[in-house]
Write a protein that holds these residues in place. Structure first.
Motif, PDB file in Angstrom:
ATOM      1  N   MET A   1       0.846  -1.193   0.000  1.00 36.59           N
ATOM      2  CA  MET A   1       0.000   0.000   0.000  1.00 36.59           C
ATOM      3  C   MET A   1       0.882   1.243   0.000  1.00 36.59           C
ATOM      4  SD  MET A   1      -2.715   1.303   2.909  1.00 36.59           S
ATOM      5  CE  MET A   1      -4.262   0.794   2.227  1.00 36.59           C
ATOM      6  N   PRO A   2       0.589   2.250  -0.846  1.00 38.47           N
ATOM      7  CA  PRO A   2       1.417   3.460  -0.895  1.00 38.47           C
ATOM      8  C   PRO A   2       1.388   4.223   0.430  1.00 38.47           C
ATOM      9  CG  PRO A   2      -0.035   3.320  -2.813  1.00 38.47           C
ATOM     10  CD  PRO A   2      -0.483   2.272  -1.849  1.00 38.47           C
ATOM     11  N   GLN A   3       2.546   4.823   0.759  1.00 33.09           N
ATOM     12  CA  GLN A   3       2.587   5.719   1.905  1.00 33.09           C
ATOM     13  C   GLN A   3       1.803   6.983   1.586  1.00 33.09           C
ATOM     14  OE1 GLN A   3       7.061   5.716   2.780  1.00 33.09           O
ATOM     15  NE2 GLN A   3       6.178   6.357   4.718  1.00 33.09           N
ATOM     16  N   ARG A   4       1.049   7.482   2.569  1.00 26.98           N
ATOM     17  CA  ARG A   4       0.321   8.736   2.392  1.00 26.98           C
ATOM     18  C   ARG A   4       1.145   9.880   2.963  1.00 26.98           C
ATOM     19  NH1 ARG A   4      -3.447   5.100   3.814  1.00 26.98           N
ATOM     20  NH2 ARG A   4      -3.512   5.762   5.999  1.00 26.98           N
ATOM     21  N   ILE A   5       1.402  10.873   2.119  1.00 22.75           N
ATOM     22  CA  ILE A   5       2.224  12.022   2.501  1.00 22.75           C
ATOM     23  C   ILE A   5       1.371  13.283   2.449  1.00 22.75           C
ATOM     24  CG2 ILE A   5       4.375  13.275   2.123  1.00 22.75           C
ATOM     25  CD1 ILE A   5       4.836  10.302   2.520  1.00 22.75           C
ATOM     26  N   ALA A   6       1.216  13.957   3.584  1.00 26.75           N
ATOM     27  CA  ALA A   6       0.560  15.267   3.618  1.00 26.75           C
ATOM     28  C   ALA A   6       1.648  16.329   3.510  1.00 26.75           C
ATOM     29  CB  ALA A   6      -0.230  15.449   4.912  1.00 26.75           C
ATOM     30  N   LEU A   7       1.638  17.060   2.410  1.00 25.97           N
ATOM     31  CA  LEU A   7       2.633  18.108   2.155  1.00 25.97           C
ATOM     32  C   LEU A   7       1.994  19.459   2.443  1.00 25.97           C
ATOM     33  CD1 LEU A   7       3.942  16.611  -1.185  1.00 25.97           C
ATOM     34  CD2 LEU A   7       5.331  16.895   0.873  1.00 25.97           C
ATOM     35  N   ILE A   8       2.534  20.183   3.425  1.00 21.54           N
ATOM     36  CA  ILE A   8       1.920  21.436   3.885  1.00 21.54           C
ATOM     37  C   ILE A   8       2.879  22.590   3.639  1.00 21.54           C
ATOM     38  CG2 ILE A   8       0.810  22.602   5.830  1.00 21.54           C
ATOM     39  CD1 ILE A   8       0.499  19.863   7.168  1.00 21.54           C
ATOM     40  N   ILE A   9       2.369  23.671   3.052  1.00 23.56           N
ATOM     41  CA  ILE A   9       3.188  24.838   2.713  1.00 23.56           C
ATOM     42  C   ILE A   9       2.286  26.075   2.779  1.00 23.56           C
ATOM     43  CG2 ILE A   9       2.747  24.776   0.212  1.00 23.56           C
ATOM     44  CD1 ILE A   9       5.844  25.298  -0.114  1.00 23.56           C
ATOM     45  N   PRO A  10       2.828  27.261   3.079  1.00 21.87           N
ATOM     46  CA  PRO A  10       1.959  28.452   3.166  1.00 21.87           C
ATOM     47  C   PRO A  10       1.249  28.797   1.861  1.00 21.87           C
ATOM     48  CG  PRO A  10       4.005  28.851   4.338  1.00 21.87           C
ATOM     49  CD  PRO A  10       4.178  27.548   3.612  1.00 21.87           C
ATOM     50  N   THR A  11       1.978  28.856   0.744  1.00 20.84           N
ATOM     51  CA  THR A  11       1.378  29.223  -0.546  1.00 20.84           C
ATOM     52  C   THR A  11       1.996  28.371  -1.656  1.00 20.84           C
ATOM     53  OG1 THR A  11       2.966  30.874  -1.378  1.00 20.84           O
ATOM     54  CG2 THR A  11       1.395  31.619   0.300  1.00 20.84           C
TER      55      THR A  11
ATOM     56  N   LEU B   1       9.387  17.864  -5.818  1.00 24.61           N
ATOM     57  CA  LEU B   1       9.316  16.645  -5.008  1.00 24.61           C
ATOM     58  C   LEU B   1       7.969  15.954  -5.188  1.00 24.61           C
ATOM     59  CD1 LEU B   1      10.296  14.682  -2.843  1.00 24.61           C
ATOM     60  CD2 LEU B   1       9.488  16.305  -1.117  1.00 24.61           C
ATOM     61  N   ALA B   2       6.886  16.707  -5.039  1.00 30.35           N
ATOM     62  CA  ALA B   2       5.549  16.111  -5.119  1.00 30.35           C
ATOM     63  C   ALA B   2       5.294  15.457  -6.475  1.00 30.35           C
ATOM     64  CB  ALA B   2       4.491  17.175  -4.839  1.00 30.35           C
ATOM     65  N   THR B   3       5.743  16.097  -7.535  1.00 30.22           N
ATOM     66  CA  THR B   3       5.449  15.591  -8.885  1.00 30.22           C
ATOM     67  C   THR B   3       6.398  14.493  -9.332  1.00 30.22           C
ATOM     68  OG1 THR B   3       6.739  17.412  -9.849  1.00 30.22           O
ATOM     69  CG2 THR B   3       4.366  17.740  -9.640  1.00 30.22           C
ATOM     70  N   HIS B   4       7.493  14.268  -8.604  1.00 32.75           N
ATOM     71  CA  HIS B   4       8.440  13.221  -9.001  1.00 32.75           C
ATOM     72  C   HIS B   4       8.424  12.007  -8.073  1.00 32.75           C
ATOM     73  CE1 HIS B   4      10.007  16.423 -11.590  1.00 32.75           C
ATOM     74  NE2 HIS B   4      10.613  15.474 -12.262  1.00 32.75           N
ATOM     75  N   LEU B   5       7.614  12.035  -7.031  1.00 29.16           N
ATOM     76  CA  LEU B   5       7.468  10.850  -6.194  1.00 29.16           C
ATOM     77  C   LEU B   5       6.681   9.788  -6.956  1.00 29.16           C
ATOM     78  CD1 LEU B   5       6.596  12.447  -2.721  1.00 29.16           C
ATOM     79  CD2 LEU B   5       8.661  11.134  -3.267  1.00 29.16           C
ATOM     80  N   SER B   6       7.088   8.556  -6.825  1.00 25.23           N
ATOM     81  CA  SER B   6       6.411   7.454  -7.508  1.00 25.23           C
ATOM     82  C   SER B   6       4.987   7.283  -6.974  1.00 25.23           C
ATOM     83  CB  SER B   6       7.193   6.153  -7.298  1.00 25.23           C
ATOM     84  OG  SER B   6       6.412   5.035  -7.635  1.00 25.23           O
ATOM     85  N   LYS B   7       4.012   7.303  -7.885  1.00 17.30           N
ATOM     86  CA  LYS B   7       2.614   7.113  -7.475  1.00 17.30           C
ATOM     87  C   LYS B   7       2.363   5.688  -6.991  1.00 17.30           C
ATOM     88  CE  LYS B   7       0.208  10.784  -9.945  1.00 17.30           C
ATOM     89  NZ  LYS B   7       1.371  11.643 -10.101  1.00 17.30           N
ATOM     90  N   ALA B   8       3.206   4.768  -7.403  1.00 18.92           N
ATOM     91  CA  ALA B   8       3.058   3.403  -6.915  1.00 18.92           C
ATOM     92  C   ALA B   8       3.446   3.283  -5.444  1.00 18.92           C
ATOM     93  CB  ALA B   8       3.913   2.453  -7.751  1.00 18.92           C
ATOM     94  N   ASP B   9       4.305   4.195  -4.994  1.00 16.96           N
ATOM     95  CA  ASP B   9       4.819   4.113  -3.628  1.00 16.96           C
ATOM     96  C   ASP B   9       4.264   5.175  -2.688  1.00 16.96           C
ATOM     97  OD1 ASP B   9       6.521   1.945  -4.278  1.00 16.96           O
ATOM     98  OD2 ASP B   9       7.974   3.340  -5.138  1.00 16.96           O
ATOM     99  N   PHE B  10       3.748   6.286  -3.261  1.00 14.49           N
ATOM    100  CA  PHE B  10       3.320   7.408  -2.421  1.00 14.49           C
ATOM    101  C   PHE B  10       2.026   8.024  -2.953  1.00 14.49           C
ATOM    102  CE2 PHE B  10       7.943   7.175  -2.146  1.00 14.49           C
ATOM    103  CZ  PHE B  10       8.131   7.101  -0.770  1.00 14.49           C
TER     104      PHE B  10
END
Length: 372
Positions: A1-11, A24-33
């Motif tokens: 099961m992929p890891q769930r990552i909550a990415l938080i940033i002001p803007t 980072l967000a767009t290059h993480l493997s969708k199979a893994d994250f």
């Protein structure tokens, strides 16, 4: 099961930290994250890019420094998403995110710090210290950032360093006609030697030092022109300085430029005179294009440029040293070519997107292993 990552940033504005966040967000493997982006205050240009990569983006519309409604929305988002990792970027998100992450106690918390934050007020450093207990890893983008937070009291076991990553552009030869056309479009004489700066016009960038150096240098090297791409709170003051020293014909303000590739393709040298940095995206970009670079010898810049090997360094605040470095670039074309080639090679070997992403993946997986 992929890891769930909550990415938080002001803007999701178009700036350095937001760019690395999006890469980072767009290059993480969708199979893994599986990622969910939570922007505290507003979206911005990177929102569309994230959505084009099928990454869910939620805007929380924070209005004040402490907004209990935005905090409550963030807390609810985290409970609903139930992330394995809460990864926060920049001060507001680092504060809100660590507090809200208490609602999902199984989640590991990763804090991303992007600058030597000597600007922080006492209450902000106090809050940073109070939130150490709720931090599993604090990752700086340069050794100098890590050292700053080490001195703030972050335990060594929680500290790490992941440099910025950048895509290496394909470089095609630039014709004389193309250079002359670009200069003409910018209002720069075609035979000029163009020094470029790309970035925010903020006090710590010390652009006034660069303007003084150009003003001095043009007395003996009149072909020298400065092209400034960027905007910020210092622009009005800098424009008044240029007018006061009668350098309007040699200093060109372009304002914010969305696509900077054409700048790097056509300038002759790049200069970054900052008093402090985390790790400069614009310096990395210039190096990746093979542009000879001159930068202040602050620790973050010295991590990128090996003096006289992949660029030149001068002491921060030393406008004379800055001017002398630019004069060398004008007078020594072979040096310019060599330093530019070595700069590009350094980026390709140590600062690629894939290397950056792999390092973050290692952090996520190590924390997931602790979760069991």
């Amino acid at each position: 099961m992929p890891q769930r990552i909550a990415l938080i940033i002001p803007t999701l504005d178009q700036s350095g930290a937001e760019k690395q966040f999006t890469l980072l967000a767009t290059h993480l493997s969708k199979a893994d994250f599986t990622c969910r982006v939570l922007a505290l205050t507003r979206g911005g240009p990177y929102e569309k890019i994230l959505q084009e990569h099928d990454i869910e983006v939620r805007i929380l519309n924070k209005r004040w420094k402490f907004d209990p409604w935005a905090y409550s929305r963030l807390r609810r988002e985290l409970i609903e998403f139930d992330p394995d990792i809460v990864h926060t970027w920049l001060f507001a998100a680092n504060a809100y995110g660590r507090l809200a992450a208490r609602a999902v106690p199984r989640a590991k918390v990763v804090v991303s710090e992007r600058c030597v934050d000597s600007w922080k007020a006492g209450w902000q450093t106090f809050l940073d210290r109070r939130l150490i207990a709720g931090t599993d890893q604090l990752i700086g983008n340069s050794k100098s950032v890590v050292e700053f937070y080490r001195k703030l009291g972050i335990p060594e076991s929680k500290l790490g360093c992941i440099p910025n990553g950048i895509e290496l552009p394909v470089i095609e030869p630039v014709s004389l006609a193309s250079k002359e056309t670009w200069r003409s479009e910018q209002g720069i004489p075609k035979e000029s030697f163009v020094v470029g700066y790309v970035g925010r016009l903020a006090p710590q960038k010390a652009i006034q030092d660069l303007i003084w150096a150009i003003e001095t240098l043009r007395q003996i090297r009149p072909q020298c022109h400065l092209y400034i791409a960027g905007d910020g709170p210092e622009r009005g003051r800098l424009e008044r300085l240029v007018h006061a020293v009668h350098a309007n014909a040699h200093v060109h303000f372009a304002g914010h430029v969305n696509k900077t590739d054409e700048i790097y393709r056509h300038i002759d040298a790049f200069c970054l005179p900052s008093r402090f940095e985390g790790m400069s995206n614009s310096l990395l970009e210039a190096m990746s294009w093979g542009v000879p670079c001159l930068a202040s010898a602050i620790p973050a810049n010295a991590e990128l440029i090996e003096n006289a090997r992949s660029g030149l360094l001068f002491n921060a605040g030393d406008a004379v040293g800055l001017m002398q470095g630019l004069r060398r670039f004008i007078d020594e074309p072979e040096l310019r070519h060599h330093l530019g080639q070595q700069a590009r090679q350094r980026v390709s070997s140590e600062f690629t997107i894939s290397q950056m992403v792999d390092r973050w993946v290692s952090v996520y997986r190590s924390l997931n292993a602790v979760n069991g």
